[in-house]
Design a protein around this motif. Structure first.
Motif, short mmCIF file in Angstrom:
data_model
loop_
_atom_site.label_atom_id
_atom_site.label_comp_id
_atom_site.label_asym_id
_atom_site.label_seq_id
_atom_site.Cartn_x
_atom_site.Cartn_y
_atom_site.Cartn_z
N PHE A 443 -24.46 7.40 21.57
CA PHE A 443 -25.71 6.77 21.99
C PHE A 443 -25.70 6.45 23.49
O PHE A 443 -26.68 6.70 24.21
N LYS A 444 -24.56 5.95 23.97
CA LYS A 444 -24.49 5.50 25.37
C LYS A 444 -24.21 6.64 26.35
O LYS A 444 -24.63 6.59 27.50
N ASN A 445 -23.48 7.67 25.88
CA ASN A 445 -22.99 8.67 26.83
C ASN A 445 -23.49 10.09 26.59
O ASN A 445 -23.15 10.99 27.35
N CYS A 446 -24.26 10.29 25.50
CA CYS A 446 -24.74 11.65 25.20
C CYS A 446 -26.26 11.67 25.09
O CYS A 446 -26.84 12.45 24.30
N GLY A 447 -26.90 10.82 25.84
CA GLY A 447 -28.35 10.82 25.88
C GLY A 447 -29.01 10.37 24.59
O GLY A 447 -30.07 10.88 24.21
N LYS A 448 -28.37 9.40 23.91
CA LYS A 448 -28.91 8.88 22.65
C LYS A 448 -29.17 9.99 21.64
O LYS A 448 -30.19 10.01 20.94
N ALA A 449 -28.20 10.92 21.57
CA ALA A 449 -28.36 12.08 20.69
C ALA A 449 -26.99 12.59 20.26
O ALA A 449 -25.95 12.23 20.83
N VAL A 450 -27.01 13.45 19.25
CA VAL A 450 -25.80 14.18 18.89
C VAL A 450 -25.41 15.05 20.08
O VAL A 450 -26.29 15.70 20.69
N PRO A 451 -24.14 15.06 20.49
CA PRO A 451 -23.74 15.87 21.64
C PRO A 451 -24.26 17.30 21.54
O PRO A 451 -24.19 17.93 20.49
N GLU A 452 -24.80 17.79 22.66
CA GLU A 452 -25.46 19.10 22.64
C GLU A 452 -24.56 20.20 23.20
O GLU A 452 -24.60 21.34 22.73
N GLU A 453 -23.77 19.89 24.18
CA GLU A 453 -22.88 20.88 24.79
C GLU A 453 -21.49 20.75 24.17
O GLU A 453 -20.72 19.86 24.52
N ILE A 454 -21.18 21.63 23.21
CA ILE A 454 -19.91 21.56 22.49
C ILE A 454 -18.97 22.62 23.03
O ILE A 454 -19.30 23.82 23.04
N GLY A 455 -17.78 22.18 23.48
CA GLY A 455 -16.81 23.12 24.02
C GLY A 455 -15.96 23.74 22.92
O GLY A 455 -16.18 23.53 21.72
N SER A 456 -14.99 24.54 23.33
CA SER A 456 -14.07 25.16 22.38
C SER A 456 -13.21 24.09 21.72
O SER A 456 -12.82 23.10 22.35
N TYR A 457 -12.89 24.31 20.44
CA TYR A 457 -12.08 23.34 19.71
C TYR A 457 -10.61 23.50 20.05
O TYR A 457 -10.10 24.63 20.16
N THR A 458 -9.94 22.39 20.19
CA THR A 458 -8.49 22.40 20.40
C THR A 458 -7.80 22.43 19.04
O THR A 458 -8.43 22.34 17.99
N GLU A 459 -6.48 22.55 19.08
CA GLU A 459 -5.69 22.53 17.85
C GLU A 459 -5.91 21.23 17.08
O GLU A 459 -6.01 21.22 15.84
N GLU A 460 -6.01 20.12 17.82
CA GLU A 460 -6.22 18.83 17.17
C GLU A 460 -7.60 18.75 16.51
O GLU A 460 -7.75 18.22 15.40
N ASP A 461 -8.60 19.32 17.20
CA ASP A 461 -9.94 19.35 16.61
C ASP A 461 -9.96 20.15 15.32
O ASP A 461 -10.49 19.71 14.29
N GLU A 462 -9.38 21.34 15.38
CA GLU A 462 -9.36 22.22 14.21
C GLU A 462 -8.63 21.57 13.04
O GLU A 462 -9.05 21.69 11.88
N ALA A 463 -7.53 20.87 13.34
CA ALA A 463 -6.74 20.25 12.28
C ALA A 463 -7.54 19.16 11.57
O ALA A 463 -7.53 19.06 10.34
N LEU A 464 -8.25 18.33 12.35
CA LEU A 464 -9.03 17.26 11.73
C LEU A 464 -10.19 17.82 10.93
O LEU A 464 -10.47 17.36 9.81
N LEU A 465 -10.86 18.82 11.45
CA LEU A 465 -11.98 19.43 10.72
C LEU A 465 -11.49 20.11 9.45
O LEU A 465 -12.15 20.03 8.40
N ALA A 466 -10.34 20.76 9.53
CA ALA A 466 -9.78 21.41 8.34
C ALA A 466 -9.44 20.37 7.27
O ALA A 466 -9.65 20.60 6.07
#
Length: 595
Positions: A443-466
């Motif tokens: 809300f405070k840092n992404c324009g009061k919205a779901v983040p729009e510019e999503i970068g490549s996922y790191t190993e940590e990102d992939e692990a949590l999503l999995a």
């Protein structure tokens, strides 16, 4: 997948039109059994027998979501194929007194399982109700100076109010005083007579009014029933008997061929020991009181209350109409307290075998609650009123504690300190704080919205999503075995890992050093929260849906079918300023007790 009218119940708990605990007794309305039985087959408009469940309107408005969902299914077991229509039942509750924590506990366990099955795409019939006949009820009414029917009408209403207050999503509330149920019971009796399973004799022996049960001399412990109930010597009176002794070998063979019929294993062993000890024919009628279903052709006798009570499971699905029964019988799961195990594991299957009716697939007997290490009783003044718990702590907080504190099947001990600590730790500090931190950053840092510019996922990102994507399978395996506490532990563990991730990634630091990476981290967390909230719906339906609302997840995308990347949180969706879901509980509270 083809859905009949009962499919409306598939997404109980969706927040699209959430009705937050403002249900009143006016929601409940009586209709005929015939209409209800027909509606199960999709022949008439959806209605309800006995009372309309508190979540029915909510479910109906979510029907559009159900129609979109394919059958996600649940893990198959030896007693459930994971696909077919699913009937789950509480015992019908005896109306000699007001509801207590045991009634709430059984109902909640069934509700969690029923909601999980619906969200998985299963067609569910969840039955609860009240047992309103017997000597104990007649005596309780007499003490109050009430007519028995007036007495049971009042007390039965208190159980419907409990289910509404606890946000229980039962599809039907059955009462044994309803005329159509009584006709079904009389048909069952006649079937047993026609099959030679009932004969007229006389009875004398030890009887417990509280348990509505006969006991042999050898079963008494210090002059009382094994349950601790007082017993009285029943003088000789005429009685019809059910030939229970003729079913000893048949029951033992059934237990042997169906080892998962009774759970947990400790309860199965109790039943085996009891049956192997020898079965005596069972007195199934009384002449010493009149508040019961008359025996067909002999109005001097009323039926033993357990024949009447147990038959609710089949009368609710249309018995004696075999076609009406086909969809949901045999029941997938009876959930009962361990004190009524014998009636469900021995008498009930024997009655059904004698009447040529299939036996239920599974029976699960859970334990009892104590309070602060002491047995709960009126004499000790420590009876726990579940309505007071909800008023003090909240609906979902109460649901969470009762389902997470004890391994389902074991005895458990309640204390206010334990409840406050668990709710504050797992809900306020972990899940609530994770939601607040994540959504506040967006809300405070992404324009009061779901983040729009999503970068490549790191190993940590992939692990949590999995890990999030593995939740449904893991939770489903636990629910299919009635391991409710393990299901809760799975969810708590996911949130713990998510909190570790946000601490390790530190998006509040990335905000200054790498805003693009911050946006990706926030998006990953929002997507993980989407998975978690959808899977938390069976346990804490209102709170889970408040989280989904804040994540901007559409109301028609909240079933387990939607646990897929196709339904991921939409980048750029506007969000509102986050609102805390779980206020911290203050400690201690000393007054959630009734006389």
């Amino acid at each position: 997948m083809k859905f009949t009218m009962i499919s409306i119940a598939l997404v109980a708990g969706s927040a699209s039109v959430r009705i937050v605990h403002s249900f009143t007794s006016s929601i409940h309305r009586s209709v005929s059994f015939g209409n209800r039985a027909s509606s199960l087959l999709g022949k008439k408009k959806i209605t309800s027998y006995g009372s309309q469940s508190p979540c029915r309107q909510e479910m109906m408005r979510c029907f559009s979501s159900v129609l979109q969902a394919e059958a996600t299914k649940t893990p198959a077991t030896s007693v459930d194929d994971g696909v077919s229509p699913f009937q789950i039942t509480t015992p019908i509750y005896y109306v000699n007194d007001k509801p207590h924590i045991g009634h709430a506990y059984t109902s909640l366990a069934c509700d969690v399982i029923a909601r999980f099955m619906r969200l998985s795409g299963r067609e569910v019939f969840f039955l609860s109700g009240t047992d309103e006949h017997g000597q104990k009820v007649e005596e309780s009414a007499k003490k109050k100076g009430d007519d028995p029917q007036d007495f049971v009408d009042e007390v039965s209403q208190s159980f419907r109010e409990l289910l509404s207050t606890m946000n229980i999503s039962n599809d039907m509330f059955i009462r044994t005083t309803d005329e159509n149920h009584k006709k079904a019971v009389q048909h069952l009796w006649q079937k047993l007579v026609d099959n030679g399973a009932i004969y007229l004799g006389s009875y004398e022996g030890w009887y417990s009014v509280r348990d509505e049960c006969y006991y042999a001399e050898s079963e008494l412990v210090d002059g009382k029933a094994p349950t601790g109930a007082e017993v009285v010597w029943q003088t000789k009176e005429p009685s019809y008997f059910f030939k229970l002794s003729a079913f000893e070998d048949k029951l033992l063979e059934y237990y042997e061929n169906n080892p998962d019929f009774i759970a947990p294993t400790s309860r199965r062993n109790e039943v085996l020991s009891f049956v192997k000890g020898g079965l005596r024919d069972l007195s199934v009628s009384r002449t010493s009181f009149k508040w019961g279903v008359p025996v067909p052709g002999d109005d001097d006798h009323v039926m033993y209350v357990w024949i009447d009570a147990l038959a609710n499971y089949i009368s609710a699905v249309g018995y004696p109409d075999d076609e009406a029964m086909k969809k949901f019988w045999p029941a997938n799961l009876h959930v009962v307290g361990k004190d009524i195990l014998r009636f469900h594991a021995v008498y009930w299957p024997a009655f059904l075998m004698a009447a040529d009716i299939p036996v239920p697939r599974r029976l699960f007997a859970h334990g009892w609650w104590t309070k602060d290490g002491e047995k709960i009783s009126k004499s000790l003044g420590n009876v726990i009123d579940p309505m007071e718990l909800v008023e003090t702590y909240g609906v979902d907080q109460t649901r969470f504690f009762l389902m997470s504190e004890v391994t389902f099947g074991n005895d458990g001990d309640f204390s206010h300190e334990k409840m406050i600590q668990k709710v504050n730790t797992n809900l306020a500090n972990e899940l609530g704080n994770l939601c607040q931190r994540t959504l506040s950053m967006a809300f405070k840092n992404c324009g009061k919205a779901v983040p729009e510019e999503i970068g490549s996922y790191t190993e940590e990102d992939e692990a949590l999503l999995a890990r999030a994507k593995s939740l449904q399978k893991e939770a489903g395996e636990h629910i299919s075995k009635q391991s409710i506490q393990k299901y809760v532990e799975t969810m708590v563990s996911m949130i713990w890992e998510s909190n570790k991730y946000i601490d390790d990634m530190a998006p509040w630091v990335l905000r200054k050093t790498d805003p693009d990476r911050m946006a990706t981290v926030i998006y990953v967390l929002m997507e993980v929260l989407r998975y978690a909230a959808i899977l938390y719906q069976p346990l804490i339906p209102d709170s889970a849906n408040k989280i989904l609302d804040q994540l901007t997840v559409p109301p028609n995308e909240r079933s387990f079918h939607h646990l897929d990347d196709k339904y991921a949180v939409k980048p750029g969706n506007p969000i509102s300023k986050p609102i805390g879901v779980f206020p911290r509980l203050e400690s201690p509270v000393n007054s959630v007790v009734v006389d």
